[in-house]
Design a protein around this motif. Structure first.
Motif, PDB file in Angstrom:
ATOM      1  N   UNK A  70      -3.205  -5.004 -17.675  1.00 16.26           N
ATOM      2  CA  UNK A  70      -3.234  -4.578 -19.070  1.00 16.26           C
ATOM      3  C   UNK A  70      -3.483  -5.779 -19.976  1.00 16.26           C
ATOM      4  N   UNK A  71      -2.761  -6.851 -19.727  1.00 21.36           N
ATOM      5  CA  UNK A  71      -2.878  -8.047 -20.557  1.00 21.36           C
ATOM      6  C   UNK A  71      -4.246  -8.692 -20.371  1.00 21.36           C
ATOM      7  N   UNK A  72      -4.724  -8.732 -19.131  1.00 20.41           N
ATOM      8  CA  UNK A  72      -6.017  -9.369 -18.893  1.00 20.41           C
ATOM      9  C   UNK A  72      -7.182  -8.518 -19.392  1.00 20.41           C
ATOM     10  N   UNK A  73      -6.965  -7.210 -19.476  1.00 18.32           N
ATOM     11  CA  UNK A  73      -8.021  -6.358 -20.033  1.00 18.32           C
ATOM     12  C   UNK A  73      -8.101  -6.503 -21.549  1.00 18.32           C
ATOM     13  N   UNK A  74      -6.960  -6.762 -22.167  1.00 17.08           N
ATOM     14  CA  UNK A  74      -6.912  -6.793 -23.630  1.00 17.08           C
ATOM     15  C   UNK A  74      -7.381  -8.129 -24.201  1.00 17.08           C
ATOM     16  N   UNK A  75      -7.267  -9.195 -23.396  1.00 14.20           N
ATOM     17  CA  UNK A  75      -7.559 -10.530 -23.922  1.00 14.20           C
ATOM     18  C   UNK A  75      -8.820 -11.084 -23.266  1.00 14.20           C
ATOM     19  N   UNK A  77     -10.342 -14.022 -23.599  1.00 11.40           N
ATOM     20  CA  UNK A  77     -10.247 -15.426 -23.162  1.00 11.40           C
ATOM     21  C   UNK A  77      -9.251 -15.542 -22.007  1.00 11.40           C
ATOM     22  N   UNK A  78      -9.708 -15.889 -20.815  1.00 13.55           N
ATOM     23  CA  UNK A  78      -8.784 -15.941 -19.672  1.00 13.55           C
ATOM     24  C   UNK A  78      -7.629 -16.916 -19.874  1.00 13.55           C
ATOM     25  N   UNK A  79      -7.878 -18.034 -20.543  1.00 12.78           N
ATOM     26  CA  UNK A  79      -6.800 -19.000 -20.756  1.00 12.78           C
ATOM     27  C   UNK A  79      -5.718 -18.400 -21.652  1.00 12.78           C
ATOM     28  N   UNK A  80      -6.148 -17.637 -22.655  1.00  9.41           N
ATOM     29  CA  UNK A  80      -5.168 -16.993 -23.532  1.00  9.41           C
ATOM     30  C   UNK A  80      -4.434 -15.868 -22.806  1.00  9.41           C
ATOM     31  N   UNK A  82      -3.725 -15.806 -19.596  1.00 11.76           N
ATOM     32  CA  UNK A  82      -2.744 -16.455 -18.729  1.00 11.76           C
ATOM     33  C   UNK A  82      -1.510 -16.851 -19.541  1.00 11.76           C
ATOM     34  N   UNK A  83      -1.764 -17.504 -20.661  1.00 14.95           N
ATOM     35  CA  UNK A  83      -0.657 -17.929 -21.503  1.00 14.95           C
ATOM     36  C   UNK A  83       0.164 -16.710 -21.964  1.00 14.95           C
ATOM     37  N   UNK A  84      -0.549 -15.673 -22.398  1.00 10.24           N
ATOM     38  CA  UNK A  84       0.122 -14.479 -22.898  1.00 10.24           C
ATOM     39  C   UNK A  84       0.980 -13.795 -21.844  1.00 10.24           C
ATOM     40  N   UNK A  85       0.505 -13.791 -20.601  1.00  6.21           N
ATOM     41  CA  UNK A  85       1.273 -13.136 -19.541  1.00  6.21           C
ATOM     42  C   UNK A  85       2.598 -13.864 -19.309  1.00  6.21           C
ATOM     43  N   UNK A 181       0.070 -23.251 -15.748  1.00  6.35           N
ATOM     44  CA  UNK A 181      -0.866 -22.212 -15.324  1.00  6.35           C
ATOM     45  C   UNK A 181      -2.174 -22.310 -16.110  1.00  6.35           C
ATOM     46  N   UNK A 182      -2.067 -22.561 -17.398  1.00  7.10           N
ATOM     47  CA  UNK A 182      -3.261 -22.699 -18.228  1.00  7.10           C
ATOM     48  C   UNK A 182      -4.079 -23.919 -17.775  1.00  7.10           C
ATOM     49  N   UNK A 183      -3.387 -25.022 -17.533  1.00  8.32           N
ATOM     50  CA  UNK A 183      -4.086 -26.240 -17.117  1.00  8.32           C
ATOM     51  C   UNK A 183      -4.794 -26.034 -15.776  1.00  8.32           C
TER      52      UNK A 183
END
Lengths: 197, 197
Positions: A70-75, A77-80, A82-85, A181-183
């Motif tokens: 759900x989070x990866x579908x909504x965002x 930017x993959x980096x964002x 990851x951070x959001x999750x 995780x972002x790095x």
DNA sequence: GTCTATACTTTGATAGAC
DNA sequence: GTCTATCAAAGTATAGAC
């Protein structure tokens, strides 16, 4: 209805597993929380606590991966994403006074050396996360091996951060895990661009 | 001698905690494994299982950090030391059929929401690792905040990798965690050089 | 002081009333 | 089929023999 009772038992068990773990959760506690008669556990789960535990682990695993998607579908930017999750997991932790973490992690450590059917259930969930998560990162251009490595590092960071955050009742570890995780994601994406180019 | 009985109880408890966790380990099991009479538990640990558990957590925490320091003292290259620490933990896991992981991690997740004295003991151990580990990385030139972030990421990766490795009975997660830890360390050291230069 | 026997509670599980 | 009463075993803790 019978199905409702079954659902209530599964929900109550998942909730209790998160707070007390597998051995720390009693069947009497479960039926009390689910407002179900004691016998209904064995009616719906003839295999007893072990079968109930395995179903809860598998079901929780599916629910958590759906949240991830759900989070990866909504965002975009993959980096964002990851951070959001990670930060979303931290926020849930905070608002529940550091109780509601991952019901699979606690159970996984408890049963790894004592209950083979349950160990297999936790292993199945983790492997499912890894395979399906890796597919997502492959979609971003990563090589299969790199994608698999990255998602394994995610899960390890997330579960480890849950542990540290709950022990300290602080979000610091979750924030540092998010940064790691972002790095790692940034480096992996960069690497894939360099290789392709 | 009384001290020997006490030591045997502590050792046996640490061993059982690693395999069965806190709630999964009974006092009867402990005295059997330690070849001690039942009453000696309450003689040496008047606070019962809770006091015994807290002492085991603190003691195991000290032992694991000593191991960490041993490896870092022996290996001059910090990147190799990091890799060696993770792979050494993986090797111990493998030769014990994925049983001997960290006795603190399992207990930490179990008691985080149910036993405040024990939660505090696990939090104390983690914070001690972080503070003393960060001091080491500061010695390599890292800023205090960067050093603290790095060691937190280490612990999260290590504990998470223990969980995945034990569930899957495979070293894959530990190997990927080692790679992540090395990459994060390399980036942090590079960053500190860039800033200083 | 070391250890045994036991008290009391809770566990997972089952049999059988309704 | 839903639920209650009860089982044997294991849990922690304590009292008291020696």
């Amino acid at each position: 209805m019978a199905t409702q009772t079954r659902e209530r038992i599964l929900d109550a068990t998942a909730e209790l597993f998160r707070r007390h773990g597998y051995t720390g959760t009693g069947l009497k506690q479960i039926v009390a929380a689910a407002s179900a008669p004691f016998g209904s556990v064995y009616h719906h789960f003839p295999g007893g606590k072990e079968q109930l535990g395995a179903e809860v682990v598998l079901r929780s695993g599916r629910m958590y991966f759906e949240l991830f998607e759900l989070i990866f579908d909504a965002e975009p930017d993959p980096l964002e994403a990851v951070r959001g999750f990670f930060l979303g997991a931290g926020e849930t932790l905070r608002v529940t006074d550091y109780a509601d973490a991952c019901p699979i992690g606690t159970v996984a450590l408890e049963v790894a050396s004592t209950n083979e059917p349950l160990r297999l259930a936790t292993a199945e969930v983790f492997e499912d996360w890894i395979v399906r998560g890796a597919a997502r990162f492959e979609g971003l251009g990563l090589e299969p091996a790199a994608a698999r490595a990255l998602i394994i590092q995610f899960v390890a960071l997330l579960e480890g951060a849950f542990m540290l955050a709950r022990a300290a009742k602080s979000l610091e570890a979750m924030e540092r895990a998010a940064e790691a995780a972002v790095a790692l994601t940034r480096a992996a994406l960069q690497q894939s661009v360099d290789t392709a180019g």
